[in-house]
Design a protein around this motif. Structure first.
Motif, mmCIF file in Angstrom:
data_model
loop_
_atom_site.group_PDB
_atom_site.id
_atom_site.type_symbol
_atom_site.label_atom_id
_atom_site.label_comp_id
_atom_site.label_asym_id
_atom_site.label_seq_id
_atom_site.Cartn_x
_atom_site.Cartn_y
_atom_site.Cartn_z
ATOM 1 N N THR A 6 0.729 -1.059 0.404
ATOM 2 C CA THR A 6 -0.009 -0.102 0.040
ATOM 3 C C THR A 6 0.230 0.764 0.064
ATOM 4 O O THR A 6 0.191 2.274 -0.722
ATOM 5 N N ALA A 20 -0.677 -1.871 -8.960
ATOM 6 C CA ALA A 20 -1.660 -2.292 -7.647
ATOM 7 C C ALA A 20 -3.249 -2.851 -9.905
ATOM 8 O O ALA A 20 -4.265 -3.092 -8.392
ATOM 9 N N THR A 21 -2.919 -1.802 -10.427
ATOM 10 C CA THR A 21 -4.098 -2.915 -11.261
ATOM 11 C C THR A 21 -4.100 -4.504 -11.164
ATOM 12 O O THR A 21 -4.550 -5.525 -11.516
ATOM 13 N N ALA A 24 -5.540 -5.970 -8.234
ATOM 14 C CA ALA A 24 -7.033 -5.786 -8.022
ATOM 15 C C ALA A 24 -7.405 -7.060 -9.159
ATOM 16 O O ALA A 24 -7.938 -7.801 -8.386
ATOM 17 N N LYS A 38 -12.156 -6.858 -4.826
ATOM 18 C CA LYS A 38 -11.207 -5.488 -6.058
ATOM 19 C C LYS A 38 -12.367 -4.893 -6.054
ATOM 20 O O LYS A 38 -11.229 -3.754 -6.375
ATOM 21 N N LEU A 42 -9.972 -1.074 -5.072
ATOM 22 C CA LEU A 42 -10.189 0.058 -5.737
ATOM 23 C C LEU A 42 -11.322 1.049 -5.821
ATOM 24 O O LEU A 42 -11.054 2.096 -6.113
ATOM 25 N N TYR A 47 -9.197 1.239 -11.881
ATOM 26 C CA TYR A 47 -8.478 2.227 -10.607
ATOM 27 C C TYR A 47 -8.819 3.693 -10.534
ATOM 28 O O TYR A 47 -8.415 4.469 -12.217
ATOM 29 N N THR A 51 -8.927 5.127 -4.869
ATOM 30 C CA THR A 51 -7.752 4.194 -4.665
ATOM 31 C C THR A 51 -6.864 4.103 -4.067
ATOM 32 O O THR A 51 -6.372 3.895 -2.633
ATOM 33 N N ARG A 54 -7.931 5.102 -0.522
ATOM 34 C CA ARG A 54 -8.328 3.727 0.304
ATOM 35 C C ARG A 54 -7.242 3.275 1.005
ATOM 36 O O ARG A 54 -7.101 2.524 1.225
#
Length: 111
Positions: A6, A20-21, A24, A38, A42, A47, A51, A54
């Motif tokens: 993160t 991140a994609t 997810a 997911k 996201l 994204y 996102t 979060r």
């Protein structure tokens, strides 16, 4: 590991976007809970601006509190007699001296 991920994703650039994609999409592949995970991760189907916030909340608040609580819980699970030094209570300690294992108080070499 999640805290590192993160934090890595907080840098808003191509590399963290694709990281991140991919994460997810991996979570999306988990049966039953994957699509919901997911969406929660996201903040939508892909994204977006939500996102980043979060990931920040996860990184700065949720994961550190979870880590601290887990350490406190696991420490509570270990009996006090194991946590304390056994030498103080007169129990036998195991030491390695010159390549051999020696029990304290039983070393005949007098070292």
């Amino acid at each position: 590991m999640l805290t590192g991920f993160t934090g890595y994703s907080l840098v808003f650039e191509q590399l963290s976007y694709w990281g991140a994609t991919v994460a997810a999409n991996i979570s999306d592949a988990v049966p039953i809970v994957g699509p919901i995970g997911k969406q929660l991760l996201l903040g939508g189907d892909e994204y977006n601006a939500r996102t980043l916030s979060r990931f920040y909340i996860l990184h700065a608040a949720v994961l550190p509190v979870t880590l601290i609580r887990t350490v406190m819980w696991s420490k509570k699970q270990i009996p006090k007699s194991v946590r304390r030094s056994s030498h103080i209570h007169g129990r036998t300690n195991v030491h390695v001296r010159s390549g051999r294992t020696v029990l304290s108080g039983t070393d005949s070499a007098g070292s």
